[in-house]
Design an enzyme around this catalytic site. Structure first.
Site, PDB file in Angstrom:
ATOM      1  CE1 TYR A 108      -3.874   3.383  10.707  1.00 17.39           C
ATOM      2  CE2 TYR A 108      -3.615   2.070   8.739  1.00 17.39           C
ATOM      3  CZ  TYR A 108      -3.061   2.771   9.791  1.00 17.39           C
ATOM      4  OH  TYR A 108      -1.707   2.857   9.912  1.00 17.39           O
ATOM      5  NE  ARG A 161       6.911   4.997   5.521  1.00 18.65           N
ATOM      6  CZ  ARG A 161       6.508   3.746   5.470  1.00 18.65           C
ATOM      7  NH1 ARG A 161       7.132   2.883   4.750  1.00 18.65           N
ATOM      8  NH2 ARG A 161       5.481   3.323   6.190  1.00 18.65           N
ATOM      9  CE  LYS A 179      -1.176  -0.162  11.216  1.00 16.99           C
ATOM     10  NZ  LYS A 179       0.079  -0.356  10.544  1.00 16.99           N
ATOM     11  CD  GLU A 250       2.287   1.774  12.136  1.00 11.60           C
ATOM     12  OE1 GLU A 250       2.498   0.651  12.622  1.00 11.60           O
ATOM     13  OE2 GLU A 250       1.766   1.948  11.019  1.00 11.60           O
ATOM     14  CG  ASP A 251       3.648   4.878   9.159  1.00 10.84           C
ATOM     15  OD1 ASP A 251       3.931   3.776   8.636  1.00 10.84           O
ATOM     16  OD2 ASP A 251       2.574   5.447   8.963  1.00 10.84           O
ATOM     17  CG  ASP A 273       1.760  -3.519  10.710  1.00  9.98           C
ATOM     18  OD1 ASP A 273       1.606  -4.749  10.630  1.00  9.98           O
ATOM     19  OD2 ASP A 273       1.059  -2.706  10.089  1.00  9.98           O
ATOM     20  CG  ASP A 274       5.318   0.519   8.595  1.00 14.60           C
ATOM     21  OD1 ASP A 274       4.125   0.634   8.311  1.00 14.60           O
ATOM     22  OD2 ASP A 274       5.879   1.206   9.473  1.00 14.60           O
ATOM     23  CG  ASN A 414      -1.681   0.954   0.538  1.00 18.81           C
ATOM     24  OD1 ASN A 414      -2.510   0.398  -0.141  1.00 18.81           O
ATOM     25  ND2 ASN A 414      -1.078   0.364   1.565  1.00 18.81           N
TER      26      ASN A 414
END
Ligand code: NAD
Length: 557
Positions: A108, A161, A179, A250-251, A273-274, A414
């Site tokens: 990851y 993203r 993930k 996700e993203d 999750d973000d 990050n």
């Protein structure tokens, strides 16, 4: 329910499994590589197809570890691990579980970011489903192409993203794959039940249009009604084909992420999750920090740098926690303040604020900078979720240290290069008093003879446990209350010896126990609120523990 070997009659009935021979060696969920026993080799037509010596799983792990460590760089290690996963999942997960601190950064972040950028050129073998905008009208049919019956856990992205890297289109597939590997390694969700999906609606990244090895559609992103209709068909397809699945958004890009979560969370068991996982991990860090500061949650004032998915997600969950601690919703919201790229988010600002910022746009004079906002608002905690390296300057951190005996400084952006300040800066500029956590790992820091261990506010502490708990209880919905329970559980698991080092999260080596405890709290929440799809077992934790996939070879003969 989470152990398909038994469902497929492999270990339960004692019958030899289907397939046999070479087909068995090519099935990564069943393959044992060189570890098939003499009896299995006879019973399953494997004689001659594998070398004569029988190895143990532990010996195979040592061999794989040696090969891995000989690879010259992280991306080569990623390629090696992906190939191993596609060949022998039991061995792959044994290796990851037993060497979790070494493996997580490879499967990851940060390596997965590089892997996504290069996904086209390192592409060897498809994993998961790609569904493109051209597949409209056939999405359910494509979902049925998935070879495993009854997927229970789906991670889906549209690649807009990806991490901090922006629009990577179909290359984003590395994220759902990674993930889901973490779900299996960290929480024991059986890989058989996991399904990574990439929705390809095009990309606005011009570089990809020109890349000869780009694997996705070379067209601009579809947006608006056509996009919405595509997502609606996808959701309907998931509900029809995998009615028991939990889905993780996700993203997705900022505007779609909030919208999709809001529109679908009550119709399809799903979470983001973000937004929500980040919120829970950050809140857990805050709750733990209070054990060091001696403060009360309801007295905290949070100032965020960055008002996107992560920041407003954290604030929303803080509000839920503060309400549980006795504050009204309005009072709780009044304790969260945001500075975005244009300055302090306030009602008086001339620009049109995005909808997710509105609940935190307070009636207050506009302030153009973070340092002025710190001086005026006097927060107890500063949370960086802006992707802006250097956002926490020496002046900002020193001001936080002047205002607070133990200032809470979380630089969550990050990768490491984007963190608002480094661990060393946070400790040095606060005279060693900061309680620091970051999104990416920082090495321990020695300051004035004291060793400080920065906590890593990694979502990995939260989402695998939440997913496992929701699956085990067959939850119909994943609620904010479940994320709150997850955050409180994670905070409880931080030991005095962690706190003594200033670390607000448990070590990663405890991750399977952390996930089990969180799963238990989430499942209990589902049972208590009538959201579970099955009756509550007497021993909820024992029930979940028994469902966790432990990577060991079954005996086939
Ligand atoms: P996002 O794009 O939704 O939001 C970013 C926000 O930062 C926006 O409000 C933007 O206006 C603001 N911003 C950008 N430049 C700024 C500047 N110069 N000054 C002030 N504000 C600025 O992104 P996100 O999903 O909210 O993620 C933000 C960061 O948080 C990323 O770096 C991500 O890696 C990190 N993150 C960390 C964790 C974790 O540590 N567990 C989890 C999720 C996200």
């Amino acid at each position: 329910m989470l152990r398909p070997q038994a469902d497929r009659g492999l270990s339960a009935s004692g019958e030899p499994p289907q397939p046999r021979g070479v087909q068995l060696l090519h099935d990564p969920l069943l393959n044992k590589g060189t570890a098939f026993t003499e009896q299995e080799r006879d019973a399953l037509g494997l004689r001659g197809l594998v070398p004569p010596r029988v190895f143990t799983l532990e010996e195979e792990v040592q061999r794989a570890l040696g090969s891995l460590r000989r690879k010259p760089d992280a991306i080569e290690k990623y390629i090696f691990l992906t190939a191993l996963q596609n060949r022998n999942e039991t061995l792959f997960y044994r290796l990851v579980v037993d060497h979790i601190e070494e493996m997580v950064p490879l499967i990851y972040t940060p390596t997965v970011g590089q892997a996504c950028l290069e996904y086209g050129s390192i592409f060897r073998r498809s994993r998961g489903l790609f569904i493109s905008i051209k597949d409209r009208g056939h999405i359910a049919e494509i979902l049925r192409h998935w070879p495993h019956e009854g997927a229970r856990l789906i991670v889906v992205t549209d690649g807009e993203r990806i991490l901090g890297l922006g629009d990577l289109g179909a290359l984003g597939m590395g994220i759902p794959v990674g993930k889901l590997s973490l779900y299996t390694a960290c929480a024991g969700v059986h890989p058989y039940y996991t399904l990574p999906i990439t929705l390809d609606v095009g990309t606005d990244n011009d570089r990809l249009h020109e890349d000869p090895f780009y694997i996705g559609l070379r067209q601009r992103r579809v947006r608006g009604e056509e996009y919405d209709a595509f997502i609606a068909e996808f959701v309907a397809g998931v509900r029809a084909v995998f009615p028991k699945a939990l889905l993780q958004w996700e993203d997705f890009g900022n505007t779609n992420a909030f919208r999709l979560l809001h529109d679908y969370r009550s119709r399809l068991c799903s979470f983001n999750d973000d937004i929500q996982g980040t919120a829970a991990v950050a809140l857990a860090g805050l709750i733990t920090a209070l054990r060091l500061t001696g403060g009360r949650l309801a007295d905290q004032k949070l100032l965020f740098l960055g008002a996107g998915e992560a920041g407003t997600g954290i604030a929303d969950l803080f509000v839920a926690a503060a309400r549980e601690a006795g504050l009204s919703e309005a009072d709780a919201r009044a304790r969260c303040w945001f500075v975005d790229s244009k300055g302090l988010v306030v009602q008086a600002r001339g620009d049109r604020l995005a909808e997710h910022k509105l609940p935190y746009a307070h009636a207050h004079p506009f302030l153009p900078t973070l340092v002025e906002s710190v001086k005026t608002l006097q927060p107890t905690a500063l949370i960086g979720v802006s992707g802006m390296a250097g956002g926490f300057t020496q002046e900002v951190v020193a001001e936080m240290a002047r205002l607070n005996a133990r200032p809470v400084i979380f630089a969550l952006s990050n990768p490491t290069s984007k963190a608002e300040c480094t661990a060393e800066q946070a400790y040095a500029w606060s005279d060693g008093r900061a309680i620091f956590a970051s999104g990416s790992p920082f090495a321990p820091v020695e300051f004035n003879g004291v060793r400080h261990v920065p906590g890593q506010g990694n979502n990995i502490y939260i989402f695998p446990g939440v997913g496992l708990g929701a699956l085990a209880s067959e939850a119909r919905e994943v609620t904010d209350g479940m994320f709150l329970a997850a955050a409180q559980t994670l905070a409880r698991l931080v030991q005095p010896e962690d706190l003594a080092l200033g670390r607000v999260y448990p070590p990663l080596t405890m991750i399977r126990e952390v996930s089990l405890q969180i799963a238990t709290a989430v499942a209990e929440n589902a049972y208590a609120h009538g959201l579970a799809g099955q009756p509550r077992p007497d021993d909820v934790q024992g029930d979940i523990r028994a469902r966790m996939f432990d990577p060991v070879y079954p005996n086939y003969a």
